[in-house]
Design a protein around this motif. Structure first.
Motif, PDB file in Angstrom:
ATOM      1  N   SER A 239      -3.285  12.312  -2.974  1.00  0.00           N
ATOM      2  CA  SER A 239      -2.183  11.744  -1.832  1.00  0.00           C
ATOM      3  C   SER A 239      -2.412  12.363  -0.643  1.00  0.00           C
ATOM      4  CB  SER A 239      -0.991  11.774  -2.465  1.00  0.00           C
ATOM      5  OG  SER A 239       0.020  11.455  -1.818  1.00  0.00           O
TER       6      SER A 239
ATOM      7  N   LYS B 153      -3.167   9.966   2.586  1.00  0.00           N
ATOM      8  CA  LYS B 153      -1.822   9.752   3.536  1.00  0.00           C
ATOM      9  C   LYS B 153      -2.151  10.553   4.804  1.00  0.00           C
ATOM     10  CE  LYS B 153       1.473   8.110   0.211  1.00  0.00           C
ATOM     11  NZ  LYS B 153       2.738   8.253  -0.351  1.00  0.00           N
TER      12      LYS B 153
ATOM     13  N   LEU C  98       3.611   4.629   4.219  1.00  0.00           N
ATOM     14  CA  LEU C  98       3.988   5.738   4.499  1.00  0.00           C
ATOM     15  C   LEU C  98       5.783   5.772   4.521  1.00  0.00           C
ATOM     16  CD1 LEU C  98       1.331   7.280   6.966  1.00  0.00           C
ATOM     17  CD2 LEU C  98       1.667   8.060   4.416  1.00  0.00           C
TER      18      LEU C  98
END
Length: 560
Positions: free
Chosen positions: A190, A194, A285
């Motif tokens: 992640s 991200k 996000l």
């Protein structure tokens, strides 16, 4: 800027413009003129769109365009995804990169053809399990959908993009991001997807566009692995340019312009997709969440990446086996008998010598030009302008076939086509950008205090370059030279067009033999193609240690 600095920068710029940029623009202009019906050599002097009408009337053009887009954009997109996932899930893949990066496209394509074909190694391995006594009647190579070509491009492009990502990741504080993200409860995957990847992408954008332009216009890999009836547009254009009927040059030139437009349009489409993905990413996000399921989502592309890299290494191994095989019936996994008769029978010595002559001369010229350019930047105390970067990468973003025919026509008028120096000149167009890009970052990273100390001791600009900079930069200079040799060895179209059939190299011979029946001879050429760059990289790694074996602080091992 000092007067000598201005003079050096001016001399290098004039050389690059006169020897590299202007011939490309001239080639592009002559191809454009032929596409509009103006080619006095065959009596065509009326400007019209007739050549485009002839092109659109050729059978199979729509399929060729579709195959070009699917294989080019599809392979680039998959290669980008797999390279990012490998960076996240399998950083150890970096150990496999040198071999795959050094292997020329044609050699890798030949090895993959020997692996994937109905009578290839994979089929032989499956035969005992599935009870096959004969090769299955399935088109696993040269398939009409271009799947084998997409896979071949993946095997070659994933290592390049992974190398670019590894270089880019050193420019951002990714370890700090990882610690911060994991402290907030995010998993490693992640945090990468991200936080880290959005910072990496802008740093690899230019190499990605180079990969996309290459995939859309590749010829040698497409001739070995791609569909043949009809082929991709670049392969079809190569055939039309070499057609016995000179009238085919006009639609071929129109097709070359179409391929240039297609490449530009694909890059524009990619940039539009970037904005859409960025907008979607921001929404993703803002929704929050810790991306708990991302790790399992990445499993499939990670497995595909591992499979592609390992198959790339097996492709080199099968070339070595076939070059020594004598009797190898299906479905035996290994040859019944081994022999060196293939090596003694094949006429590989002449193409090998020619390939070496061209590669060494091309690399030496490119290296001298790159060093002069970088030294001019140093003396001028100016950063490289964006237009200069664009000038350097111009040959890599344009489809080769878009300007090589025009360049061929120009060389014919000058009376220098069909000789070794014409091929060398054409190859410098493509070797110089890679050498320049590889050497730029190490050159800028050199500690300027060394140069200032030498200047304080009275050393002039030339002595500072020869006695201080070049010895300190010997490892990246040799690595850039090895890259130049690898790029030169793999050039197919420049040799084919500028050599006019009178200059034969290992690459031109290997591509010609790929459709032949004797796999032993084909494997010998493919293996030689793969070995030459590997030897160059091996020397680039070993020579600095040998040169500075009596100077501990200059030895590469001292840094470790």
């Amino acid at each position: 800027m000092t007067l000598p600095g201005r003079m050096l920068r001016g001399a290098v710029l004039i050389t690059v413009l006169a020897a590299l940029a202007l011939p490309i623009l001239a080639g592009l202009g002559l191809t454009l003129a032929a596409s509009l019906g103006y080619l006095p050599a065959i009596g065509a002097r009326t400007v019209s769109v007739q050549a485009f009408l002839m092109l659109f009337g050729l059978p199979g053009l729509g399929t060729s365009l579709w195959l070009t887009l699917v294989t080019g954009i599809g392979s680039t997109l998959l290669a980008l995804i797999i390279a990012i996932v490998l960076l996240v899930r399998w950083p150890g893949a970096a150990r496999l990169l040198p071999v795959l990066l050094a292997t020329p496209h044609a050699a890798l394509a030949l090895g993959l053809a020997f692996l994937l074909s109905p009578s290839g190694w994979i089929s032989r391995g499956l035969a005992p399990l599935l009870g096959w006594a004969q090769p299955p009647d399935v088109a696993t190579v040269n398939d009409p959908m271009g799947l084998a070509l997409i896979f071949g491009l993946l095997v070659k492009e994933v290592p390049f993009l992974l190398l670019m990502l590894l270089a880019a990741v050193r420019q951002i504080p990714w370890r700090r991001h990882m610690a911060l993200g994991q402290a907030m409860g995010h998993g490693p995957a992640s945090v990468w997807i991200k936080i880290v990847v959005p910072q990496l992408y802008p740093l690899i954008r230019l190499p990605l566009f180079i990969v996309l332009a290459f995939a859309l216009s590749v010829v040698d890999m497409a001739m070995i692995l791609g569909p043949s009836h009809p082929p991709t547009l670049a392969v079809a254009l190569t055939r039309w340019f070499n057609d016995p009927d000179p009238a085919m040059i006009l639609p071929a030139s129109a097709g070359a312009m179409l391929l240039v437009a297609l490449t530009g349009g694909s890059i524009g489409l990619w940039m539009a997709a970037e904005r859409a993905v960025a907008r979607f990413g921001r929404l993703w996000l803002r929704r929050g969440g810790r991306g708990g399921g991302l790790g399992s989502t990445l499993a499939l592309p990670a497995a595909m990446g591992r499979f592609a890299l390992l198959l790339g290494l097996c492709a080199l191994l099968v070339l070595a086996v076939w070059s020594l095989a004598w009797r190898w019936p299906y479905p035996a996994l290994l040859p019944d008998s081994w022999s060196l008769r293939g090596w003694m029978r094949a006429d590989w010595a002449g193409p090998l010598v020619t390939t070496l002559q061209i590669a060494l001369t091309t690399t030496a010229l490119s290296l001298m030009l790159a060093i002069a350019w970088l030294e001019g930047e140093d003396r001028g105390h100016l950063p490289r302008a964006r237009w200069a970067t664009g000038l350097i990468v111009l040959p890599l973003l344009l489809p080769q076939i878009g300007f090589l025919y025009g360049l061929h026509a120009l060389f014919l008028k000058l009376g220098i086509c069909g000789c070794l120096w014409a091929v060398i000149w054409a190859q410098v167009l493509f070797v110089f950008p890679y050498v320049m890009l590889a050497l730029s970052e190490p050159w800028r990273s050199l500690d300027p205090r060394h140069v200032r100390s030498a200047a304080a001791l009275g050393a002039g600009p030339l002595r500072r370059l020869v006695a201080v900079k070049l010895p300190l930069l010997i490892a990246p200079v040799l690595a850039s030279a090895a890259l130049g040799i690898a790029v030169s060895v793999t050039q197919y179209l420049p040799t084919l067009f500028m050599g006019a059939g009178r200059v034969t190299t290992l690459t031109t011979e290997a591509v010609t033999l790929a459709s032949g029946a004797d796999r032993r001879v084909t494997a010998i050429y493919g293996l030689l193609l793969a070995v030459l760059p590997l030897c160059a990289y091996g020397l680039a790694l070993r020579l600095p240690g040998l040169i500075f074996r009596n100077r501990r602080d200059m030895s590469p091992r001292h840094d470790t």
